[in-house]
Motif scaffolding. Structure first.
Motif, PDB file in Angstrom:
ATOM      1  N   TRP A 143       0.678  -1.260  -0.119  1.00  0.00           N
ATOM      2  CA  TRP A 143      -0.058  -0.193   0.164  1.00  0.00           C
ATOM      3  C   TRP A 143       0.818   1.252   0.046  1.00  0.00           C
ATOM      4  O   TRP A 143       0.344   2.267   0.316  1.00  0.00           O
ATOM      5  CB  TRP A 143      -0.898  -0.067   1.222  1.00  0.00           C
TER       6      TRP A 143
ATOM      7  N   LEU B 162      -6.803   1.758   6.687  1.00  0.00           N
ATOM      8  CA  LEU B 162      -5.820   0.846   6.542  1.00  0.00           C
ATOM      9  C   LEU B 162      -5.789  -0.374   7.555  1.00  0.00           C
ATOM     10  O   LEU B 162      -5.772  -1.413   7.570  1.00  0.00           O
ATOM     11  CB  LEU B 162      -4.541   1.304   6.137  1.00  0.00           C
TER      12      LEU B 162
ATOM     13  N   THR C  36       3.134   3.519   3.842  1.00  0.00           N
ATOM     14  CA  THR C  36       1.992   3.814   3.249  1.00  0.00           C
ATOM     15  C   THR C  36       1.909   5.538   3.013  1.00  0.00           C
ATOM     16  O   THR C  36       1.170   5.531   2.167  1.00  0.00           O
ATOM     17  CB  THR C  36       0.864   3.482   4.036  1.00  0.00           C
TER      18      THR C  36
ATOM     19  N   ARG D 133      -2.372  -6.739  -3.548  1.00  0.00           N
ATOM     20  CA  ARG D 133      -3.006  -5.309  -3.672  1.00  0.00           C
ATOM     21  C   ARG D 133      -4.332  -5.669  -4.396  1.00  0.00           C
ATOM     22  O   ARG D 133      -5.353  -5.056  -4.108  1.00  0.00           O
ATOM     23  CB  ARG D 133      -2.051  -4.465  -4.412  1.00  0.00           C
TER      24      ARG D 133
END
Ligand SMILES: [Zn+2]
Length: 476
Positions: free
Chosen positions: A74, A90, A307, A442
């Motif tokens: 991510w 997240l 991230t 992902r």
């Protein structure tokens, strides 16, 4: 016959104060260990593989003391998110769609990325361990990366869904299983620690339980403290009152702890980890670098999450140095002072390089093995190119590394004497394969999460912000 390798004619920064630096020097490695560091080391022709280190800085591999590695697929999705978006979208959002193979894929990508950039030791602060299979996936990803790693077991969704005041104990059964199945020895290339939530995030009873678990299994502890408003709840007092402060704890962030709390950490021999990029990005407070130094703690450095920010030590060293220098300069101005008389500035690029190497090794409990190019230590070594338009003429190698270098210059890497990168390319892993796995993770997680109305309409490209941060765990 022994396995010998000679790094020849590099600019050697040993980070060992007794050996210092050698503008032209050799490092001899035998059976994975450094056996000699000198201006010139002679070996009989044919008795050692020779790597020409001309126009290379030779230094110990970097140590990252805190990274939530599973999140690597991510990268940068949260570059414009607040802490709340991150927690909602997240940490407790996309995370729940991880299968064990996704944990493997994330850890493999995150650790390979770190290794490729010169981070030879990584502490994986693993806090999305939804099942024992996820735990095993995380450990396998670390092991397959080829890096030196510390698997810090950080629990999963039940431990993190409600914060603060979480009343779910750390999953002791899984921790005990992992300790006996994977880490009965403390000597491997991957070792184990416990990533605890601590008193900022749990009830008293749960933190007491969790600390007892660490003691039972003889594990080092890594713990977030002093991040944002929650960090002002005096977590170090809580530990001191129970006689739980120790030199086997690494305190991550420390931004909003009181100076007396920092002093208590110092008095107990505790270690610190500064994640300057994320601390400023997520609003944890000012990096505590200078305040830690003031009480005698030389911190290590950590990436935390990829991230939002980058995953390499060069960028982190710049941010950590720049942020502290800005604070120092502002304080000087406020006090009416000036550096006009030519006094030295307090924090140097060399300090920062020590934080990224030997202090990281100390925080990881591995300074007897790594962190400096000292004969007898394992050969975790990186070579950084200096023959480029941006690095040459080389007038100050430490300044160049901290303020100028980038992962693309990391030319050669050894981990315990094994060459894992040579001439700018990883030798033991196929990056294409690692990236295919990461994309598969992902895409799988995105597909599953599209029906999650609490996460919101996910879009890639930088436009998506999780919809409903107001319903996030009450973190602060
Ligand atoms: Zn963290």
């Amino acid at each position: 016959m022994s396995d010998r390798l000679l790094l020849k004619s590099g600019y050697v920064l040993t980070m060992d104060p007794e050996i210092g630096e050698l503008p032209v020097g050799d490092v001899l490695v035998e059976d994975g260990r450094i056996v000699a560091v000198a201006a010139s080391v002679d070996v009989d022709p044919g008795c050692a593989e020779i790597i020409d280190a001309t126009d290379r800085i030779v230094l110990p591999g970097f140590v990252d003391t805190h990274r939530h590695t599973w999140q690597a697929p991510w990268r940068n999705i949260a570059s414009d998110w607040s802490l709340f978006h991150y927690l909602w979208g997240l940490h407790t959002g996309l995370s729940k769609y991880y299968r064990p193979e996704d944990t493997y894929n994330g850890n493999l990508l995150g650790t390979a990325e770190a290794l490729d950039s010169g981070i030879t030791t990584l502490l994986d602060w693993s806090h999305n361990l939804r099942t024992p299979d996820h735990t095993d996936g995380a450990i396998a990803g670390l092991r397959d990366s080829g890096a030196r790693t510390i698997f810090a077991h950080g629990g999963g969704a039940p431990q993190w869904a409600v914060l603060p005041g979480n009343d779910v104990p750390h999953p002791a059964d899984d921790v005990r299983r992992v300790r006996s199945e994977h880490f009965s020895s403390n000597d491997g290339l991957t070792t184990m620690a416990l990533a605890l939530r601590g008193p900022q995030f749990t009830t008293d009873a749960v933190s007491e339980h969790d600390f007892a678990l660490a003691a039972e299994l003889d594990l080092d502890i890594t713990m977030h403290v002093g991040d944002g408003e929650l960090g002002k709840t005096r977590p170090i007092d809580w530990l001191r009152d129970r006689d739980l402060l120790s030199d086997r704890i690494t305190y991550v962030h420390c931004c909003t702890l009181g100076d007396d709390e920092l002093q208590a950490i110092a008095d107990s021999g505790g270690k610190a980890s500064v994640a300057a990029d994320v601390e400023m990005q997520m609003g944890h407070g000012w990096p505590a670098t200078g305040r830690l130094l003031a009480v005698g703690i030389r911190p290590s450095l950590s990436i935390d999450v990829c991230t939002s920010t980058g995953g390499h030590m060069f960028g982190l060293m710049r941010t950590a140095l720049g942020s502290q220098r800005a604070l120092d300069n502002a304080r000087l101005e406020e006090s009416g002072g000036t550096l006009a008389n030519g006094e030295p500035i307090p924090l140097t690029a060399r300090d920062m390089l020590e934080f990224a190497t030997i202090e990281g090794a100390r925080a990881a409990g591995l300074d007897h093995k790594i962190g400096s190019l000292t004969p007898g230590k394992d050969a975790d070594v990186i070579l950084v190119r200096t023959d480029t338009l941006g690095m040459s003429p080389l007038n100050n190698p430490v300044g160049a590394l901290v303020y100028n270098a980038h992962p693309g210059l990391v030319d050669t890497i050894l981990v315990a004497g094994r060459v894992v990168k040579r001439d700018g390319a990883l030798t033991h892993l196929d990056p294409k394969h690692v990236l295919e796995l990461a994309h598969a993770t992902r895409d799988h997680v995105l597909e599953q999460a599209r029906d999650d109305e609490l996460i919101g309409d996910i879009e890639l490209g930088g436009t998506w912000t999780p919809r409903n941060p107001a319903h996030a765990p009450s973190h602060a």
